[in-house]
Motif scaffolding. Structure first.
Motif, short mmCIF file in Angstrom:
data_model
loop_
_atom_site.label_atom_id
_atom_site.label_comp_id
_atom_site.label_asym_id
_atom_site.label_seq_id
_atom_site.Cartn_x
_atom_site.Cartn_y
_atom_site.Cartn_z
N MET A 1 0.83 -1.20 0.00
CA MET A 1 0.00 0.00 0.00
C MET A 1 0.87 1.25 0.00
N PRO B 1 0.15 4.82 1.37
CA PRO B 1 -0.83 5.61 2.13
C PRO B 1 -0.63 7.13 2.02
N LEU C 1 -5.78 5.98 -4.44
CA LEU C 1 -6.79 5.41 -3.57
C LEU C 1 -6.24 4.93 -2.23
N SER C 2 -4.94 4.69 -2.15
CA SER C 2 -4.31 4.25 -0.90
C SER C 2 -5.01 3.04 -0.30
N GLU C 3 -5.24 2.03 -1.14
CA GLU C 3 -5.86 0.80 -0.68
C GLU C 3 -4.82 -0.33 -0.63
N MET C 4 -4.98 -1.20 0.35
CA MET C 4 -4.06 -2.33 0.50
C MET C 4 -4.34 -3.37 -0.58
N GLU D 1 -3.91 4.23 -9.65
CA GLU D 1 -4.99 3.70 -8.80
C GLU D 1 -4.47 3.41 -7.40
#
Length: 274
Positions: A126, A128, A159-162, A155
């Motif tokens: 990720m 963050p 979006l800072s998604e794991m 993306e």
């Protein structure tokens, strides 16, 4: 307290992150990483493992040190990590990140700076930074884009998604995903295999890829023989060729580990500056 440990064993160097509760990269850790990679660069190591203690590989930069610092004060401290990654980038030996748990921010950038990434099934990746209103500070976005393309890199960064390790393997970011209990064993087995190969061939391969990354395919083509042909002047390659020819003549496969006794002096290849 030291946050980075460096060990040498059987021509395998190991840099271990050891900052309890997430291996966050504080200012001292940046200095220690720069020093450790510098020592690896001057050693006779044939491969480098970058791994971490604890549940997580690295949760990124230790932002607890950052509030109240002006940009002019923060930048030189961040640049220490940039210099460490530059040294890591220019190592002529194979480098392998061994990732468990969360790998975030600067820790993800550290892993991306290695040649190969082996991860456990528990690993997640990720960036963050967008949550803090900043962006990747060590080139993570373009390092990632080299592997998965601009759209997917955007993306992940925006979006800072794991993203789990198995998906990162599908995206060609992670080279291998293994069960948690086998991570270190698998990494060490791979390291020993790499250590038995030709240091000069590894250096030439990395040099050629550097030219390609920095200047494109045409420049890499122009530099191809300048980088590769000196390999044929080495005793190690001539010996390997003779061994391979003998095997082929007998209908046998080319043997492995034929570079196991190659000396450190034989692997000296200078990376061409881009």
């Amino acid at each position: 307290m030291k946050f980075v440990h460096l060990e040498f064993s059987e021509q395998i160097a190991t840099v271990t992150l050891d900052h309890p509760a997430g291996n966050r990269i504080n200012f001292q850790m940046r200095e220690e990483l720069l020093e450790a990679f510098g020592q690896v660069a001057t050693s006779d190591s044939r491969v480098l493992l970058v791994k971490a203690q604890g549940r997580d590989f690295c949760l990124g930069g230790d932002i607890r040190d950052w509030p109240g610092l002006r940009a002019s004060e923060l930048q030189p401290r961040l640049e220490v990590f940039a210099k460490a990654i530059d040294v890591l980038d220019t190592l002529t030996i194979p480098t392998l990140a061994v990732v468990q748990g969360r790998c975030m921010g600067g820790g993800f950038e550290l892993a991306l700076s290695c040649d190969l990434i082996i991860a456990s099934t528990s690993a997640g990746f990720m960036f963050p930074e967008a949550l803090l209103g900043i962006t990747t500070l060590q080139g993570g976005v373009y390092r990632l884009a080299e592997r998965i393309g601009r759209n997917k890199a955007m993306e992940m960064v925006l979006l800072s998604e794991m993203v789990e390790a198995t998906r990162m393997a599908e995206w060609n970011v992670v080279n291998k995903v293994v069960d948690e209990g086998r991570l270190i064993t698998e990494a060490e087995t791979l390291a020993r295999r790499l250590a038995s190969g030709s240091p000069q061939a590894y250096a030439a391969t990395k040099s050629l890829l550097q030219v390609w990354q920095q200047e494109g395919a045409s420049a890499a083509r122009a530099a191809l023989y300048e980088i590769t042909m000196p390999l044929f002047e080495t005793t190690a390659v001539q010996s390997a060729l003779r061994t391979a020819v003998e095997a082929i003549s007998l209908g046998q496969p080319i043997p492995s580990n034929i570079f196991a006794s190659q000396s450190a002096e034989q692997r000296e290849v200078t990376l061409i500056d881009g």
